[in-house]
Design an enzyme around this catalytic site. Structure first.
Site, PDB file in Angstrom:
ATOM      1  N   GLU A  90      46.814  42.604  35.201  1.00  0.00           N
ATOM      2  CA  GLU A  90      47.094  41.242  35.654  1.00  0.00           C
ATOM      3  C   GLU A  90      48.587  40.967  35.761  1.00  0.00           C
ATOM      4  O   GLU A  90      49.380  41.369  34.905  1.00  0.00           O
ATOM      5  CB  GLU A  90      46.449  40.230  34.694  1.00  0.00           C
ATOM      6  CG  GLU A  90      44.929  40.327  34.668  1.00  0.00           C
ATOM      7  CD  GLU A  90      44.295  39.155  33.955  1.00  0.00           C
ATOM      8  OE1 GLU A  90      44.670  38.006  34.236  1.00  0.00           O
ATOM      9  OE2 GLU A  90      43.431  39.394  33.095  1.00  0.00           O
ATOM     10  N   ASP A  91      48.953  40.295  36.830  1.00  0.00           N
ATOM     11  CA  ASP A  91      50.276  39.681  36.970  1.00  0.00           C
ATOM     12  C   ASP A  91      51.433  40.670  36.939  1.00  0.00           C
ATOM     13  O   ASP A  91      52.431  40.437  36.254  1.00  0.00           O
ATOM     14  CB  ASP A  91      50.488  38.636  35.872  1.00  0.00           C
ATOM     15  CG  ASP A  91      49.486  37.496  35.922  1.00  0.00           C
ATOM     16  OD1 ASP A  91      48.503  37.609  36.669  1.00  0.00           O
ATOM     17  OD2 ASP A  91      49.673  36.506  35.208  1.00  0.00           O
ATOM     18  N   CYS A 105      45.933  34.256  40.568  1.00  0.00           N
ATOM     19  CA  CYS A 105      44.678  34.927  40.197  1.00  0.00           C
ATOM     20  C   CYS A 105      43.460  34.524  41.009  1.00  0.00           C
ATOM     21  O   CYS A 105      42.856  35.358  41.683  1.00  0.00           O
ATOM     22  CB  CYS A 105      44.383  34.674  38.718  1.00  0.00           C
ATOM     23  SG  CYS A 105      45.688  35.227  37.606  1.00  0.00           S
ATOM     24  N   ASP A 161      46.819  42.700  40.041  1.00  0.00           N
ATOM     25  CA  ASP A 161      45.982  41.699  40.730  1.00  0.00           C
ATOM     26  C   ASP A 161      46.774  40.693  41.560  1.00  0.00           C
ATOM     27  O   ASP A 161      46.199  39.869  42.258  1.00  0.00           O
ATOM     28  CB  ASP A 161      45.029  41.005  39.753  1.00  0.00           C
ATOM     29  CG  ASP A 161      45.700  39.980  38.862  1.00  0.00           C
ATOM     30  OD1 ASP A 161      46.925  40.045  38.665  1.00  0.00           O
ATOM     31  OD2 ASP A 161      44.977  39.119  38.322  1.00  0.00           O
ATOM     32  N   HIS A 162      48.062  40.717  41.490  1.00  0.00           N
ATOM     33  CA  HIS A 162      49.009  40.033  42.391  1.00  0.00           C
ATOM     34  C   HIS A 162      50.385  40.275  41.803  1.00  0.00           C
ATOM     35  O   HIS A 162      50.545  41.151  40.951  1.00  0.00           O
ATOM     36  CB  HIS A 162      48.725  38.535  42.564  1.00  0.00           C
ATOM     37  CG  HIS A 162      48.570  37.785  41.276  1.00  0.00           C
ATOM     38  ND1 HIS A 162      49.610  37.549  40.417  1.00  0.00           N
ATOM     39  CD2 HIS A 162      47.475  37.251  40.681  1.00  0.00           C
ATOM     40  CE1 HIS A 162      49.176  36.889  39.357  1.00  0.00           C
ATOM     41  NE2 HIS A 162      47.872  36.711  39.495  1.00  0.00           N
TER      42      HIS A 162
END
Length: 614
Positions: free
Chosen positions: A32-33, A72, A240-241
């Site tokens: 994530e992130d 997200c 995820d980004h």
């Protein structure tokens, strides 16, 4: 002897046929992130990630992989549908209501289940869509491929939250008590950030988290190896980004969209990719393609209503891959903060279209400003201690931005007005406009209006209203012509019987600011008598930006009259904008005068709490 040899040969052929017929297992390992900028595998300023690097030596490194959204829920909604978010109204973070997918469209794991796959997710979903029961066999923190039937192929998603934005919400006391393994003195701080001790510490802390995340990636790979599945499993590792250092997550910068992606394809399935192990490719791929790619790998027909195109699997040739040369990005509401931005990256150039350029990127968002680095950055700006590049985040934007992101990876030198790049600007603008129209981008209607009128079937609503959407885009694009050329059309649209033509005409007037003062009388009339509360507020916004009139009375009155919490949230976006960035207008909002539905919204409460303190 001859008969025995024939038997052996026959058995070998049968085994070969069976092995080839076995569908590959597919695993997504998702961190994530984090954008690609903090990993040495992708960027010279990153840290070593030995487990991901080992996977890359045996796999494929995609150097141009992108999330389509920089946050997200919007990013994951694109992933799970393989369809652009603005087409489905899944692009707001987080959705005030879940949308229904159109008949005949499903989250892509459901197609895998129908084809016999065991589908598991451990454990984050975060989709802006009503969940169907046929998507996952198990979606929980206990989900594992180990519970499938013997010999059943599986699709497994494993999410790693170690690098999530919340990890950077440490306090001054935490900072004093926790030394980083990465030396803050050695880290690179990007040029649009203050070169301070806090920013160096935050960069070092974040890189430590990426190293931790890499260890967790290794644990998942080792589990597959221990279960004897490594040579029958195609593995995707990706972020995820983008990252969570300031001006990344939530923004269409490269640090907000450009993600790491490594795909491992075992020898057994080498016929499914044109890439050799250990290679890199500059082909453009984005989240909208991931679901279609998984279906293609599994030999499942890709539904025609998906926007994504596969980049691995049967029928993906070099000719197909070489045509993949651009990606689309979108950003709208991020929690309680509204904006509307679209982008296209093609080759080395990045084009950004700001539809409401009077909104500074720094407009307050409660969750974002829990990070000490954001707080310090804002304070340094207020104190006049930043240079021009570092100050850009806190100042109004312009409608178009163009960057050479190979020469200028942190997007500090806007080339949009440079005559040497006129043809590039025109090409990317034209391509982006075509993509916006193709997807029937629903953001040209305010979110509250979509909730009231479109959420039963947003895709169908977009198809039905495509002519109106095209008109709203053409009005918004008046921001990019000279005011002289726009004047007569603004006169027409400010008096239109279509509320959303008036809405976009008001946005365009605010973009022109002082130049559009000749419309003051008409805009004052709108602020007092428009049928839509948000148009009254948008009119007051123009009057506040141009300092013609204090906007607070009109905005507060509209807020009290609103019976819709999402409409009220958009009104408060204008309130905070006026309060923080245009003459620091004061707003004395009496909470007891708000409609009960409005005052009970958590997003509204955050906005009101901020206004009270500030």
């Amino acid at each position: 002897m001859k008969i025995k040899s024939q038997i052996i040969l026959t058995v070998c052929l049968l085994v070969t046929i069976i092995v080839k017929a076995q569908k590959p297992n597919i695993v997504w390992i998702v961190s994530e992130d984090n954008s690609k900028h903090y990993m040495e595998l992708f960027d010279k300023n990153g840290v070593k990630t030995p487990n991901i690097e080992k996977l890359a030596k045996e796999g494929i490194v995609f150097t141009r992989a992108f999330s389509n959204a920089a946050v997200c829920s919007a990013a994951r909604s694109t992933l799970i549908t393989s369809t652009y978010g603005p087409k489905l109204a899944t692009h707001y973070h987080r959705a005030e209501a879940k949308i229904n997918l159109a008949p005949g469209q499903e989250m892509f794991p459901s197609y895998l289940r129908k084809a016999g796959y065991y589908t598991t997710n451990n454990a984050k979903e975060d989709y802006n869509i009503f969940k169907a029961e046929n998507v996952w066999d198990d979606s929980s923190y206990n989900a594992t491929w180990r519970n499938r039937k013997k010999g059943q192929p599986f699709f497994h998603v494993f999410n790693i939250g170690t690098t999530h934005e919340g990890q950077l919400h440490f306090s001054e006391e935490d900072k004093k008590n926790n030394k980083t393994k990465t030396d803050p003195a050695t880290v690179f701080v990007q040029p649009n950030h203050p070169q301070t001790a806090l920013f160096r510490y935050t960069n070092a802390f974040y890189r430590d988290k990426i190293v931790e995340m890499d260890s967790e990636v290794g644990e998942v790979i080792n589990q597959l190896k221990d279960d004897g599945l490594l040579e029958s499993t195609i593995i995707f590792y990706y972020g995820d980004h983008g990252g969570v250092l300031p001006y990344s997550k939530g923004y269409l910068t490269e640090t907000g969209l450009h993600v790491p992606l490594v795909v491992y394809v075992p020898e057994k399935y080498k016929d499914l990719t044109i890439f050799e192990p250990g290679t890199k490719t500059d082909a453009f791929v984005s989240f909208v393609d991931f679901g279609a790619t998984v279906l293609n790998i599994a030999g499942v027909e890709i539904p025609k209503n998906m926007d994504g195109k596969p980049f691995i699997g049967k029928n993906v040739t070099k000719k197909v891959i070489n045509k993949r040369d651009y990606t689309i990005g979108y950003a709208d509401r991020f929690d309680e903060k509204y904006d509307m931005v679209r982008s296209i990256r093609k080759g080395k150039f990045k084009y950004i279209r700001n539809f409401q350029p009077f909104n500074p990127d720094a407009l307050m968002n409660d969750y974002r400003y829990k990070q000490l680095a954001y707080k310090e950055w804002e304070q340094l700006y207020r104190d006049g201690k930043l240079n021009k590049v570092q100050s850009k985040f806190f100042e109004p934007k312009i409608p178009e931005e163009l960057y050479d992101v190979e020469a200028d990876p942190f997007e500090t030198n806007n080339l949009a007005a440079n005559p040497n790049f006129k043809s590039t600007l025109k090409e990317l603008r034209t391509t982006l406009n075509a993509e916006i129209l193709k997807m029937n981008d629903l953001s040209f209607y305010p979110e509250f209006y979509l909730l009231q009128n479109a959420f039963e079937n947003p895709k169908s609503f977009g198809e039905t209203h495509k002519k109106s959407l095209k008109k709203y885009l053409s009005i918004a694009n008046l921001e990019m012509v000279s005011y002289k050329k726009a004047t007569s059309k603004l006169q027409k649209y400010l008096t239109s019987t279509d509320a959303w033509e008036r809405y976009w005409a008001l946005n365009v007037c605010s973009s022109f600011g002082e130049e559009a003062k000749e419309f003051t009388a008409k805009i004052i009339e709108i602020s007092n008598s428009d049928t839509e509360l948000i148009n009254k507020v948008k009119a007051a916004e123009f009057l506040g930006i141009t300092k013609v009139e204090n906007p607070s009375k009109v905005m507060i009155k509209a807020l009290y009259e609103s019976k819709d919490k999402v409409e009220a949230l958009l009104i408060l976006n204008s309130v905070v904008l006026m309060h923080d960035y245009y003459s620091n207008y004061s707003f004395n909002i009496q909470e007891e005068k708000l409609n009960d539905v409005v005052k009970n919204s958590n997003q509204i409460k955050r906005r009101l709490a901020y206004l009270v303190v500030n």
